[in-house]
Design an enzyme around this catalytic site. Sequence first.
Site, short mmCIF file in Angstrom:
data_model
loop_
_atom_site.label_atom_id
_atom_site.label_comp_id
_atom_site.label_asym_id
_atom_site.label_seq_id
_atom_site.Cartn_x
_atom_site.Cartn_y
_atom_site.Cartn_z
N ASP A 53 -0.53 -5.56 0.79
CA ASP A 53 -1.63 -5.86 0.47
C ASP A 53 -1.64 -7.15 -0.39
O ASP A 53 -0.56 -7.72 -0.75
CB ASP A 53 -2.28 -5.01 -0.59
CG ASP A 53 -2.62 -3.31 -0.15
OD1 ASP A 53 -3.11 -3.50 1.09
OD2 ASP A 53 -2.53 -2.54 -0.70
N CYS B 94 0.92 -1.10 0.01
CA CYS B 94 0.08 0.24 -0.02
C CYS B 94 0.80 1.16 -0.11
O CYS B 94 1.70 1.43 0.89
CB CYS B 94 -0.84 0.14 1.25
SG CYS B 94 -1.72 1.39 1.43
#
Lengths: 127, 127, 127, 127, 127, 127, 127, 127, 127, 127
Positions: free
Chosen positions: C44, C37
């Site tokens: 992520d 991210c």
Amino acid sequence: MIEFEAMSSSKIEILPNPAPERDYEIAVSAPEFTSVCPMTGLPDFGEIRISYVPDAHCLELKALKYYLLEYRSRGIFYEAATNQILDDLVAACRPRRMTVVGAFTSRGGISTTVTATYTKRKSGARR
Amino acid sequence: MIEFEAMSSSKIEILPNPAPERDYEIAVSAPEFTSVCPMTGLPDFGEIRISYVPDAHCLELKALKYYLLEYRSRGIFYEAATNQILDDLVAACRPRRMTVVGAFTSRGGISTTVTATYTKRKSGARR
Amino acid sequence: MIEFEAMSSSKIEILPNPAPERDYEIAVSAPEFTSVCPMTGLPDFGEIRISYVPDAHCLELKALKYYLLEYRSRGIFYEAATNQILDDLVAACRPRRMTVVGAFTSRGGISTTVTATYTKRKSGARR
Amino acid sequence: MIEFEAMSSSKIEILPNPAPERDYEIAVSAPEFTSVCPMTGLPDFGEIRISYVPDAHCLELKALKYYLLEYRSRGIFYEAATNQILDDLVAACRPRRMTVVGAFTSRGGISTTVTATYTKRKSGARR
Amino acid sequence: MIEFEAMSSSKIEILPNPAPERDYEIAVSAPEFTSVCPMTGLPDFGEIRISYVPDAHCLELKALKYYLLEYRSRGIFYEAATNQILDDLVAACRPRRMTVVGAFTSRGGISTTVTATYTKRKSGARR
Amino acid sequence: MIEFEAMSSSKIEILPNPAPERDYEIAVSAPEFTSVCPMTGLPDFGEIRISYVPDAHCLELKALKYYLLEYRSRGIFYEAATNQILDDLVAACRPRRMTVVGAFTSRGGISTTVTATYTKRKSGARR
Amino acid sequence: MIEFEAMSSSKIEILPNPAPERDYEIAVSAPEFTSVCPMTGLPDFGEIRISYVPDAHCLELKALKYYLLEYRSRGIFYEAATNQILDDLVAACRPRRMTVVGAFTSRGGISTTVTATYTKRKSGARR
Amino acid sequence: MIEFEAMSSSKIEILPNPAPERDYEIAVSAPEFTSVCPMTGLPDFGEIRISYVPDAHCLELKALKYYLLEYRSRGIFYEAATNQILDDLVAACRPRRMTVVGAFTSRGGISTTVTATYTKRKSGARR
Amino acid sequence: MIEFEAMSSSKIEILPNPAPERDYEIAVSAPEFTSVCPMTGLPDFGEIRISYVPDAHCLELKALKYYLLEYRSRGIFYEAATNQILDDLVAACRPRRMTVVGAFTSRGGISTTVTATYTKRKSGARR
Amino acid sequence: MIEFEAMSSSKIEILPNPAPERDYEIAVSAPEFTSVCPMTGLPDFGEIRISYVPDAHCLELKALKYYLLEYRSRGIFYEAATNQILDDLVAACRPRRMTVVGAFTSRGGISTTVTATYTKRKSGARR
């Protein structure tokens, strides 16, 4: 012991649609529906699934629950019950369209699902 | 104890769409939505599912989370909540089209799902 | 600790399509995708699903795996990652059409799925 | 030991359709179907799924159960059984349309599903 | 150790279609398919799903099983295997249409599904 | 906005056990539990599962529902909430034994389940 | 509308145990149980699961079905219903041991399961 | 590209146990664990499941998340990773007992789960 | 139409146990079992699950299949069928221990599972 | 076509146990196992599940994969295959205990699972 009463749809109540300018769908599932088989007097069980596009009014959910509870002691075939619920709800809230599904549990190794639809524009209760 | 405030959509934030030349879909699922039933004061629970085709802007996800959190102490019916979320998000990010689904858990043996859609071209908020 | 490099799609390799006379679909699922991210620096996780109708060439699967591995240390938003993968794969194998889905796991109670499609005939990258 | 009798559909019974003014669907699932493989004499097992739009008559469910029970000692291939059931039921209740699905369990690592449809308007038994 | 033979479809057998006057679908699922990866010599595993509308002939299932067993020691890529099976089965039973799906298990975290379709009317092997 | 009140268990009500001569188990599942994280002020969600062997009294379920609702605006960690519920319920109905499980949904990719047990005979709150 | 009758277990019938020389278990599941909540007059739904080791007699299943049907119009709490069924069945067939589980569906977001056990040797109805 | 650093458990933080007088279990599941295979340099994926009975201290969950994130660029075998996590967490919070499960996804058609347990009383790290 | 023959277990065949020096378990599941209800003459369906520790001999699986097929036209109650299968198989292969489970599908909303066990050492057919 | 070779376990390789001071479990699942039925020459399919407590050595997973691949062209019964794998693996890595499960797919409507266990202390190959 089971009582077979005349049917009434007096209990269905309606509310104003909060967004009548938009076509949107409301789907209601009642998995604890039970009625009585008119041939054997034994209970039938199933799930009633209602989906509709409201016009001026929405169905009030608590009253709908009480309406469906009335079938608990009513002798009625699957096909008739599903069509009756569609007719009663259409008469009460006048939706743009509505589908009622009656999905009944197995009896004698055979389960049955009945699906009936109403659409407003086609002048009357045709699918 | 529950407070019924006036609604505001001030918190929604937007980001530039990284691929505006293409129609593509962003789907967001928020399964921990909760609001308050205006009739009983008891909490309602559900999942809000948003899918949209962005135009110039995307929804910023952290701000979206905070926007949905505001319903935690708000008294609102299912149908109104789903339509309100659609209106607020459309106003904020002006998508090419957007659908909001509110799938609420069972109350009294009956569960309800509301689905509302916005499409840009048809001049206004019609489906 | 995380490095934000410039993107490159140099690693994608192609093979001749064994049945170019027929429109048929190849669907590839990579459930162990991970990126970073760009706002928090935290990883992520998600599943990348690619489906395409090959023209003259197919994607070579081992090289595709290495291409997706490069996102492991790359800071990129969901929407940008999905569109970037679509652009890179289209540039490499020139399919008749291709869809890339990025289905990312929940963050803060909200999960996101991005779906982007390319079709050859409509002169350029419109859906 | 297994007897190969001539087929008869004499047992199917019908009831008046309670809502003939409306096109609606009745779906019946019989997961305990069994017949005999004509090549090996060994039993086959499967699920027969019937869905139809009734015209003047509905199928009576108890008689339908007994009709399907007759296949228990009948030697017949999957394809023939599914088409035979469709022909027999169409002849008995003259529906607006009907689909019969025969989904048979695995034999030798291979399972088979046969789907046949009848539609009234197209003058005869074309799909 | 693995032998790479020339391919042959000599083993596929056919039966007369018991209901050629009707378009109906036969779906066959073979979840125990295995072939050999031509690059690594290691086995591949998958499920072959065949669905077709028969014309004058149906596929005989036992012969089909033996036909698929021949891939057990054959080195072939996913895309080629799926298209080859479609070509062989179409040549053998001349269906009105047929789809073959090859759904292969994960290798290196990536799984692949290939879907190819044949339709008779469009003069040749286009989808 | 979130209020951190002192805790009270005043609302729990009890009923006479209809079968005190027998050791039997009552298991109650409340999947719509929500509290507030004391560090972030953000809501936590989970399922509270209570199982107990009643002694002289059973828990009244409607009052139990209202008791659990009080955590909706209370800042408390998972471990403390689960132990607090066990202590409050034991104090109210004095069971022969009781287990409380708090199964909380994922935060930052990590989900937590806390399980605490009370047994009467071992003189005090030991497991 | 709902009638609260005195309870009777007169309908339970028994059959000779075909294998009394062996301790073996018979488990019966009745997922379509329904009774009435004595506080609200609304129906409750659940599954009754009975498992027992027969001594001289087995329960006759058709009579058991009719016995459970009697609860359809009876106002009774979950805990009492489960214990009552256990007492009635033990009195009728005198098993070596028996467990009755009543697993009731969600009311107000809370679902309840009651489990009661009888064992013969421990001189009376202790678990 | 992958860096093989010396291991450190400096990041694990602890909190006082809110109920040290009781033996109760805390179970934490981290399904987004990833490390690096020391033989191939390719990433491994798995779920780490930790369950423990705290003594004086609990694990702080946010610090635990960061501790597990450190394995993202660490080359380590499944067996070593699971035992290392157990050793580090036991050293940090001194639990009464703790089990760590590492459930890793399939590689080459083979998946692996490692389960290691620590118990305090048996004087040292024996199971 | 259904014939009620005298029972025979003549068809069960045995093979030498390849590892008699070790106690190990063989579990066999036959989900396509069908017999006839002696009261109604209608078919019953169920799954027979056999697990045993072989002594000198194992059950030959093809002969076991034919043995179970003989129940297809035999009128027998669930309890008797399960105990009969256990007695016949124990007599044929003399295992160290064996359990037979008969799990029968729903009839009239009630499903039944019978579990019987034989152990060699306890001098005869006690559980 | 199928070759029946003499068996060899020469390919199994071992690694030092990274935590020999602790009893911990390693579970390995190989769902793509295939061998050949010695009676029919047709392939069998199944899942081999191995769980063991290592002593001085662990099994090396890549070599284990190649060891299991050797069964692809080997004619062997289920019971023999499962016991052979247990014997070979125990001989190679000398574990404190090991269980091998062979769960084979359905043949003729019957599926089979074989479970064999070795424990070190009980002086030899007893369960």
